[in-house]
Design a protein around this motif. Structure first.
Motif, PDB file in Angstrom:
ATOM      1  N   GLN A 152       0.830  -1.207   0.000  1.00 14.33           N
ATOM      2  CA  GLN A 152       0.000   0.000   0.000  1.00 14.33           C
ATOM      3  C   GLN A 152       0.868   1.261   0.000  1.00 14.33           C
ATOM      4  OE1 GLN A 152      -2.893  -0.155   3.171  1.00 14.33           O
ATOM      5  NE2 GLN A 152      -3.650  -2.164   2.539  1.00 14.33           N
ATOM      6  N   ARG A 153       1.921   1.237   0.807  1.00 17.90           N
ATOM      7  CA  ARG A 153       2.828   2.380   0.872  1.00 17.90           C
ATOM      8  C   ARG A 153       3.469   2.617  -0.501  1.00 17.90           C
ATOM      9  NH1 ARG A 153       5.670   0.854   4.928  1.00 17.90           N
ATOM     10  NH2 ARG A 153       7.270  -0.181   3.715  1.00 17.90           N
ATOM     11  N   GLU A 154       3.872   1.534  -1.152  1.00 24.49           N
ATOM     12  CA  GLU A 154       4.491   1.642  -2.475  1.00 24.49           C
ATOM     13  C   GLU A 154       3.508   2.237  -3.492  1.00 24.49           C
ATOM     14  OE1 GLU A 154       7.367  -1.295  -4.868  1.00 24.49           O
ATOM     15  OE2 GLU A 154       5.351  -2.099  -4.533  1.00 24.49           O
ATOM     16  N   ALA A 155       2.239   1.823  -3.438  1.00 28.21           N
ATOM     17  CA  ALA A 155       1.230   2.356  -4.358  1.00 28.21           C
ATOM     18  C   ALA A 155       1.015   3.847  -4.124  1.00 28.21           C
ATOM     19  CB  ALA A 155      -0.090   1.592  -4.194  1.00 28.21           C
ATOM     20  N   THR A 203      -1.011  -3.639 -12.867  1.00 31.95           N
ATOM     21  CA  THR A 203      -1.808  -2.434 -12.608  1.00 31.95           C
ATOM     22  C   THR A 203      -2.978  -2.716 -11.675  1.00 31.95           C
ATOM     23  OG1 THR A 203      -3.087  -2.783 -14.616  1.00 31.95           O
ATOM     24  CG2 THR A 203      -1.176  -1.332 -14.782  1.00 31.95           C
ATOM     25  N   GLY A 204      -3.567  -3.887 -11.778  1.00 27.51           N
ATOM     26  CA  GLY A 204      -4.687  -4.238 -10.905  1.00 27.51           C
ATOM     27  C   GLY A 204      -4.270  -4.248  -9.445  1.00 27.51           C
ATOM     28  N   ALA A 205      -3.105  -4.829  -9.167  1.00 23.51           N
ATOM     29  CA  ALA A 205      -2.612  -4.882  -7.789  1.00 23.51           C
ATOM     30  C   ALA A 205      -2.321  -3.474  -7.272  1.00 23.51           C
ATOM     31  CB  ALA A 205      -1.357  -5.747  -7.714  1.00 23.51           C
ATOM     32  N   LEU A 206      -1.764  -2.641  -8.127  1.00 25.77           N
ATOM     33  CA  LEU A 206      -1.490  -1.266  -7.711  1.00 25.77           C
ATOM     34  C   LEU A 206      -2.779  -0.518  -7.387  1.00 25.77           C
ATOM     35  CD1 LEU A 206       1.362  -0.329 -10.183  1.00 25.77           C
ATOM     36  CD2 LEU A 206       1.522  -0.335  -7.690  1.00 25.77           C
ATOM     37  N   VAL A 209      -5.673  -1.789  -6.413  1.00 24.76           N
ATOM     38  CA  VAL A 209      -6.238  -2.321  -5.170  1.00 24.76           C
ATOM     39  C   VAL A 209      -5.461  -1.792  -3.972  1.00 24.76           C
ATOM     40  CG1 VAL A 209      -6.534  -4.447  -3.828  1.00 24.76           C
ATOM     41  CG2 VAL A 209      -7.256  -4.377  -6.209  1.00 24.76           C
ATOM     42  N   ASN A 210      -4.137  -1.830  -4.057  1.00 23.11           N
ATOM     43  CA  ASN A 210      -3.316  -1.338  -2.950  1.00 23.11           C
ATOM     44  C   ASN A 210      -3.543   0.145  -2.698  1.00 23.11           C
ATOM     45  OD1 ASN A 210      -2.085  -3.710  -2.080  1.00 23.11           O
ATOM     46  ND2 ASN A 210      -0.481  -3.574  -3.615  1.00 23.11           N
ATOM     47  N   LEU A 211      -3.661   0.927  -3.748  1.00 20.93           N
ATOM     48  CA  LEU A 211      -3.902   2.362  -3.583  1.00 20.93           C
ATOM     49  C   LEU A 211      -5.262   2.598  -2.929  1.00 20.93           C
ATOM     50  CD1 LEU A 211      -2.979   5.278  -4.014  1.00 20.93           C
ATOM     51  CD2 LEU A 211      -4.127   5.205  -6.232  1.00 20.93           C
TER      52      LEU A 211
END
Length: 174
Positions: free
Chosen positions: A127-130, A152-155, A157-159
């Motif tokens: 999440q921090r990385e996103a 991109t999907g994981a990014l 979701v994390n964001l």
């Protein structure tokens, strides 16, 4: 209009100029405010230009134009209504964030920034990385995915999860 459809440029210019009064009348009847009338006229004339091929010379031009003007007037009223519901005037907001950069405001802003950095630092690594890639460094999804090796999907979701966690923390705690 039939002459304009046949390619008579002067007839078309005259037709558009003569149409303004009817458009204004229709818009006023619909309840459009005076300050929006010119917008409705412009949108109607653009629509007439775009759909002029649909006019049937065997029918009334005024009725055809009035129908288009009525639709554009309703569009303007809806748009204006949505804007009015979203916008609000808050006199305290002006007082809370004065233009003058006094020391107490600057100190408060520095403190809020420090608190936000701490909250971001406490997020789980993904999440921090996103947040860092998409929010702070303002990279596109494709750029962030390439840089981090995540899809991109994981990014996304994390964001989303990170923003929800930050909202909960920042608006729950003093």
């Amino acid at each position: 209009m039939a002459a304009a459809q046949a390619g008579d440029r002067r007839a078309y210019e005259r037709l558009l100029a003569d149409s303004v009064a009817l458009i204004r009348a229709v818009a006023r009847r619909q309840g459009v405010a005076v300050d929006l009338l010119d917008d409705v006229v412009q949108e109607t004339l653009l629509t007439v230009h775009r759909v002029r091929h649909t006019y049937d010379p065997m029918r009334s031009y005024d009725a055809w134009l009035a129908a288009i003007a009525g639709r554009r007037a309703i569009d303007a009223l809806r748009s204006h209504g949505r804007r009015d519901r979203r916008e609000m005037f808050d006199s305290e907001a002006l007082e809370s964030y004065p233009d003058s950069g006094d020391a107490s405001t600057e100190t408060e802003r520095i403190e809020q920034a420090r608190y936000l950095r701490e909250a971001i630092a406490e997020l789980p690594p993904g999440q921090r990385e996103a947040v860092e890639q998409l929010g702070l460094k303002e990279r596109s999804l494709a750029e962030a995915a390439e840089h981090t090796g995540r899809n991109t999907g994981a990014l996304k979701v994390n964001l989303h999860r990170a923003l929800k966690a930050l909202r909960n923390r920042l608006y729950r705690e003093p």
